[in-house]
Design an enzyme around this catalytic site. Structure first.
Site, PDB file in Angstrom:
ATOM      1  N   LYS A 100       0.849  -1.193   0.000  1.00 47.68           N
ATOM      2  CA  LYS A 100       0.000   0.000   0.000  1.00 47.68           C
ATOM      3  C   LYS A 100       0.884   1.242   0.000  1.00 47.68           C
ATOM      4  O   LYS A 100       1.628   1.488   0.943  1.00 47.68           O
ATOM      5  CB  LYS A 100      -0.927   0.019   1.215  1.00 47.68           C
ATOM      6  CG  LYS A 100      -1.659   1.352   1.356  1.00 47.68           C
ATOM      7  CD  LYS A 100      -2.591   1.424   2.546  1.00 47.68           C
ATOM      8  CE  LYS A 100      -2.991   2.877   2.800  1.00 47.68           C
ATOM      9  NZ  LYS A 100      -3.925   3.011   3.936  1.00 47.68           N
ATOM     10  N   GLY A 161      -8.807   8.658   9.665  1.00 46.25           N
ATOM     11  CA  GLY A 161      -9.092   8.687  11.098  1.00 46.25           C
ATOM     12  C   GLY A 161     -10.191   9.643  11.514  1.00 46.25           C
ATOM     13  O   GLY A 161     -10.455   9.803  12.704  1.00 46.25           O
ATOM     14  N   ALA A 187     -10.003   5.150   4.050  1.00 44.57           N
ATOM     15  CA  ALA A 187     -10.021   6.305   4.957  1.00 44.57           C
ATOM     16  C   ALA A 187     -11.379   6.996   5.005  1.00 44.57           C
ATOM     17  O   ALA A 187     -12.003   7.242   3.973  1.00 44.57           O
ATOM     18  CB  ALA A 187      -8.966   7.332   4.603  1.00 44.57           C
ATOM     19  N   GLY A 188     -11.807   7.284   6.214  1.00 52.27           N
ATOM     20  CA  GLY A 188     -12.989   8.100   6.433  1.00 52.27           C
ATOM     21  C   GLY A 188     -14.206   7.351   6.934  1.00 52.27           C
ATOM     22  O   GLY A 188     -15.131   7.958   7.478  1.00 52.27           O
ATOM     23  N   ASN A 209      -9.422   1.328   9.528  1.00 47.37           N
ATOM     24  CA  ASN A 209      -8.663   1.006  10.732  1.00 47.37           C
ATOM     25  C   ASN A 209      -9.348   1.592  11.966  1.00 47.37           C
ATOM     26  O   ASN A 209      -9.906   0.890  12.809  1.00 47.37           O
ATOM     27  CB  ASN A 209      -7.232   1.535  10.603  1.00 47.37           C
ATOM     28  CG  ASN A 209      -6.287   1.041  11.702  1.00 47.37           C
ATOM     29  OD1 ASN A 209      -5.103   0.876  11.493  1.00 47.37           O
ATOM     30  ND2 ASN A 209      -6.781   0.786  12.913  1.00 47.37           N
ATOM     31  N   THR A 210      -9.389   2.933  12.022  1.00 48.45           N
ATOM     32  CA  THR A 210      -9.882   3.600  13.229  1.00 48.45           C
ATOM     33  C   THR A 210     -11.341   3.270  13.533  1.00 48.45           C
ATOM     34  O   THR A 210     -11.712   3.157  14.706  1.00 48.45           O
ATOM     35  CB  THR A 210      -9.704   5.124  13.094  1.00 48.45           C
ATOM     36  OG1 THR A 210      -8.378   5.388  12.632  1.00 48.45           O
ATOM     37  CG2 THR A 210      -9.901   5.815  14.423  1.00 48.45           C
TER      38      THR A 210
END
Lengths: 264, 67
Positions: A100, A161, A187-188, A209-210
């Protein structure tokens, strides 16, 4: 079988998860299991030396026989740093080539630096890497990255995040329509409905992830995301009904109604 | 003795130390690592033959949690 094909590899799961920000390695491993993810991202950092040298390593908690590691370039702000990081990752992971790429442009927003990203992508493809690339939701840049030979294009849905969800579904739709390689929202995503929306738009997968790691109960959220990605994918493939802006359509038969009551 | 910069810290090591010796002394021989000297990646196959030089900049990395 509805497989996700990235480069030379195929996957059943369309949920890719990160391994940062968890409370413990045990929790990370448990979340991966519960999410059903077959690809998990890892970062490359200096090894702890000295008093901590005997501490456990993340890789001990991942079922490496059934999981594809996706080393990232998180924290890199130049193409040179990113290329260096992934060459080290390839050495670290015994020749592993699926990576990545992300080259950041600003520590406040973590927006990608797309010009550095393009430079790095070109070099990494030449080096024989299969590059999955984090980028903005600019359809032109997405196409340029595909043309350079990247195996998956991963536009942000909102800031890394941030948990702000899908802020520009129109751009994502243009990207999905224009590209042949998998488009993966990276992301997001903040909660399950965001993942569903991404998949209903026609994204091939979602990377997060987050949203899992920072949930009150990460393990339960991992399961929610697994189900959300599956539900969104099924809905996309099933093909939704058309939207009727001003005309309702009764679900029950209009015939066979009783006449209006004649009682006074 | 020679001085080598290892992950940003200067360490004194015996003259003639190989990378193989170094990672053993650092107690990380059992770990999954990648290593570069002065910006050049050193494959594991060269750990036993590569001898550290005074002033070498050594970076040793591993995989950690990240998104």
């Amino acid at each position: 079988m509805d497989l996700l094909k990235i480069g030379t590899r195929s996957f059943e799961s369309r949920l890719i998860i990160g391994t940062g920000k968890y409370g413990s390695f045990e929790e990370t491993g448990h979340a991966i299991q519960e999410s059903g993810a077959e690809i998990v991202t890892v970062a490359i950092r200096r090894t702890n030396l000295g008093q901590n040298s005997s501490e456990a390593n993340l890789l001990d908690f991942i079922d490496l026989d059934h999981t594809t590691l996706l080393p990232n370039t998180a924290g890199c702000y130049t193409s040179d740093e990113a290329i260096r990081t992934l060459r080290l990752a390839r050495e670290l992971l015994d020749g592993h080539d699926l990576v990545k790429l992300e080259v950041l442009g600003d520590p406040q927003t973590l927006f990608p630096n797309v010009s550095e990203t393009l430079v790095a992508a070109e070099q990494l493809v030449k080096d024989g890497f299969q590059v999955m690339v984090y980028t903005s939701d600019d359809p032109i840049v997405a196409k340029q990255l595909e043309d350079l030979g990247c195996v998956a294009i991963m536009p942000l849905a909102s800031l890394i995040g941030s948990g702000m969800g899908i802020l520009n579904p129109w751009n994502l739709s243009i990207i999905i329509e224009n590209l042949k390689v998998p488009v993966i929202v990276d992301a997001g995503v903040g909660t399950a409905s965001d993942a569903v929306i991404a998949m209903e738009l026609g994204c091939d997968a979602v990377l997060m992830n987050t949203a899992i790691a920072a949930a009150q109960d990460p393990i339960m959220m991992a399961r929610a995301m697994k189900n959300a990605v599956q539900a969104g994918r099924d809905a996309f493939r099933a093909g939704r009904m058309p939207k009727n802006l001003y005309h309702a359509s009764p679900s029950s038969p209009t015939a066979g109604m009783m006449p209006p009551s004649s009682k006074k | 003795m020679i001085a080598a910069h290892i992950n940003g810290t200067i360490r004194q090591v015996e003259t003639g130390t190989t990378i193989f010796n170094l990672v053993k002394d650092l107690d990380i021989a059992h770990k999954k690592i990648a290593l570069e000297i002065n910006g050049e990646i050193i494959p594991h196959s060269q750990f036993e033959s590569r001898i550290l030089q005074d002033g070498d900049q050594i970076e040793i990395v591993t995989a950690v949690g990240g998104g």
